[in-house]
Design a protein around this motif. Structure first.
Motif, mmCIF file in Angstrom:
data_model
loop_
_atom_site.group_PDB
_atom_site.id
_atom_site.type_symbol
_atom_site.label_atom_id
_atom_site.label_comp_id
_atom_site.label_asym_id
_atom_site.label_seq_id
_atom_site.Cartn_x
_atom_site.Cartn_y
_atom_site.Cartn_z
ATOM 1 N N SER A 25 0.845 -1.193 0.000
ATOM 2 C CA SER A 25 0.000 0.000 0.000
ATOM 3 C C SER A 25 0.885 1.250 0.000
ATOM 4 O O SER A 25 0.607 2.221 -0.704
ATOM 5 N N GLN A 34 -8.435 0.855 4.547
ATOM 6 C CA GLN A 34 -9.350 1.942 4.175
ATOM 7 C C GLN A 34 -8.942 2.574 2.841
ATOM 8 O O GLN A 34 -9.791 2.902 2.011
ATOM 9 N N TYR A 35 -7.627 2.712 2.629
ATOM 10 C CA TYR A 35 -7.148 3.300 1.371
ATOM 11 C C TYR A 35 -7.575 2.423 0.184
ATOM 12 O O TYR A 35 -7.987 2.924 -0.859
ATOM 13 N N GLN A 47 0.839 4.037 -2.781
ATOM 14 C CA GLN A 47 0.623 5.454 -2.466
ATOM 15 C C GLN A 47 1.783 6.301 -2.997
ATOM 16 O O GLN A 47 1.580 7.417 -3.470
ATOM 17 N N GLN A 106 5.964 6.411 2.141
ATOM 18 C CA GLN A 106 4.774 6.665 2.953
ATOM 19 C C GLN A 106 5.122 6.289 4.386
ATOM 20 O O GLN A 106 5.668 5.209 4.645
ATOM 21 N N ARG A 115 -9.088 9.847 0.344
ATOM 22 C CA ARG A 115 -8.621 9.574 1.701
ATOM 23 C C ARG A 115 -9.751 9.947 2.656
ATOM 24 O O ARG A 115 -10.427 10.944 2.455
ATOM 25 N N ASN A 144 1.451 7.204 -6.712
ATOM 26 C CA ASN A 144 0.335 8.042 -7.158
ATOM 27 C C ASN A 144 0.808 9.136 -8.108
ATOM 28 O O ASN A 144 1.658 9.939 -7.758
ATOM 29 N N TYR A 191 -11.404 2.893 -0.474
ATOM 30 C CA TYR A 191 -11.889 4.206 -0.941
ATOM 31 C C TYR A 191 -11.017 4.850 -2.011
ATOM 32 O O TYR A 191 -11.304 5.961 -2.425
ATOM 33 N N TYR A 192 -9.928 4.184 -2.439
ATOM 34 C CA TYR A 192 -9.035 4.777 -3.423
ATOM 35 C C TYR A 192 -9.830 5.415 -4.561
ATOM 36 O O TYR A 192 -10.776 4.794 -5.039
ATOM 37 N N LEU A 242 -5.273 1.695 8.005
ATOM 38 C CA LEU A 242 -4.976 2.701 6.971
ATOM 39 C C LEU A 242 -4.912 2.073 5.574
ATOM 40 O O LEU A 242 -5.662 2.480 4.688
ATOM 41 N N PRO A 243 -4.039 1.044 5.368
ATOM 42 C CA PRO A 243 -4.049 0.439 4.026
ATOM 43 C C PRO A 243 -5.387 -0.193 3.653
ATOM 44 O O PRO A 243 -5.772 -0.154 2.477
#
Ligand code: NDP
Ligand code: MG
Length: 382
Positions: A151, A268-269, A155, A257, A276, A158, A272-273, A265-266
């Motif tokens: 993750s 949820q990311y 990130q 990161q 945030r 990106n 919802y990517y 955190l990973p």
């Protein structure tokens, strides 16, 4: 409202996924799956109202069906049931948080059914990455990494051009035995190996972290996820688990990161990517943090990492042998049937003994798994 399914919902990643779902309140759970923990599954059914729930063990599935007869949920079992849970029509994302190679078939079925994957189950990519990555591309589906390092890499990438990656700096805590020599690991007990300094995880991955086989599996996982050579992946020991991984680009720039170690955190990311969302929890405090330190991995003591590099370079069915041998050896170690150092020994002997197949099909991967188990049973359990 997002619709997701969670395979392995009673485990460490599964329950944290449901924590994320609970905290956000705008995700609907379509399906759940677990091995045998029907007590927790019942609570999850009553809280999240999935339409399909798979329990691997048939007799447990029957018991659960009778316990939740008042709910409108279909209880299924076995591989057929797991695939049904992975392909439930409304789900957009399937979180694959089962442990081990059992995840291969449901992951493939989910992609074929048009789902995106939030992938925690690294064993699936390690053994079948050559099937899963092209399939996801062909079906135009996304694989969102849940593993914290991957993750972090995702990130860090990106908005970047992936062709300009020079190398991936995959960080590792080093586990509970960092700094020890092989001779000091002879008498390691199960309880010692289950004590991870920074992360609280399922048993299998906790043992894998202590042997550094986990990092080795992650090297192969990164190779598939980010389309790089194994030689472009450098493992960096960072004992505080503050830097979750880094990418070095062709101009020498490094993007990383950072954060406190929290799998939510990973997770949820991935769900919802590219958004945030707020996530409750501690923040890194640079004023209080004295230092972030780095070391090189000791591949002589932690031979599993060296073997994983070798398996990743050889490719074909070799990573399957590495992974299957490790799954079997870890379960024997947890059952007190072999010693700690025999885990790496069993992996190495299996890699030398089992014939290599190039580009193995799913059936050949599963055959290789069986051949590896039979080899280990004949040598270590006879
Ligand atoms: P756990 O052992 O905590 O959970 C495993 C889950 O899989 C449980 O829900 C278990 O059900 C379920 N399961 C086991 N066998 C089957 C089966 N045959 N059919 C259906 N479900 C089954 O593991 P973790 O959550 O720690 O790890 C899950 C995956 O995520 C692994 O691949 C791991 O490498 C990866 N991962 C985990 C991290 C972590 O922080 N924990 C970090 C990064 C990756 P039951 O409870 O009923 O046995
Ligand atoms: Mg990890």
């Amino acid at each position: 409202m997002k619709n997701i399914s969670v395979l392995g919902s009673t485990g460490s990643i599964g329950t944290q996924t449901l924590d994320v779902v609970r905290a956000n309140g705008d995700i609907h759970i379509c399906a759940l799956a677990a091995g045998s923990n029907i007590k927790l599954l019942e609570q999850q059914i009553r809280e999240f109202h999935p339409s399909v729930v798979c329990v691997w063990k048939e007799e447990k599935a029957k018991e659960l069906a009778s316990n939740v007869a008042d709910c409108s949920v279909r209880i299924v079992s076995g591989m057929e049931g797991l695939i049904e849970a992975a392909t439930v029509e409304q789900a957009e994302i399937v979180v694959t948080a089962v442990v081990g190679m059992i995840g291969i078939r449901p992951t493939i079925a989910a992609i074929e059914a048009g789902k995106d994957i939030a992938l925690a189950n690294k064993e699936t990519l390690v053994t079948a990455g050559h099937i899963i990555m092209p399939l996801a591309k062909q079906k135009n589906r996304k694989i969102f990494p849940v593993d914290s390092e991957h993750s972090a890499i995702f990130q860090s990438l990106n908005g970047e051009n992936r062709k300009q990656i020079d190398k991936i700096l995959l960080t590792a805590s080093g586990g509970p035995f960092r700094g020890r020599k092989k001779s000091e690991l002879v008498h390691v007990r199960v309880e010692d190996a289950l004590k991870h300094p920074n992360w609280s995880m399922g048993k299998k991955i906790t043992i894998d972290s202590s042997t550094m086989v986990n990092k080795g599996l992650e090297v192969i996982e990164a190779k598939w996820l980010f389309d790089v050579d194994v030689d472009q992946i450098q493992v960096v020991i960072q004992p505080q688990s503050v830097i979750h991984s880094m990418v070095q680009f062709v101009d020498g720039a490094i993007i990383a990161q950072l954060g406190t170690p929290d799998m939510k955190l990973p997770i949820q990311y991935a769900l919802y990517y590219p958004q945030r969302r707020f996530l409750a929890g501690d923040r890194l405090d640079f004023a209080a943090m004295r230092q972030i330190t780095f070391e090189d991995p000791d591949m002589e003591t932690f031979q599993g990492l060296k073997l994983a590099y070798e398996a990743g370079k050889k490719g074909g069915s070799v990573p399957t042998v590495l992974n299957a041998a490790n799954e079997k050896a870890v379960s024997l170690f947890l059952d007190h049937k072999i010693s700690y150092l025999q885990i790496a020994e069993i992996i190495e002997s299996s890699m030398n003994a089992i014939p290599v197949i190039d580009q193995p099909s799913v059936e050949e991967i599963l055959q290789t798994e069986r051949a590896t188990y039979e080899f280990i049973e004949s040598r270590w359990m006879a």
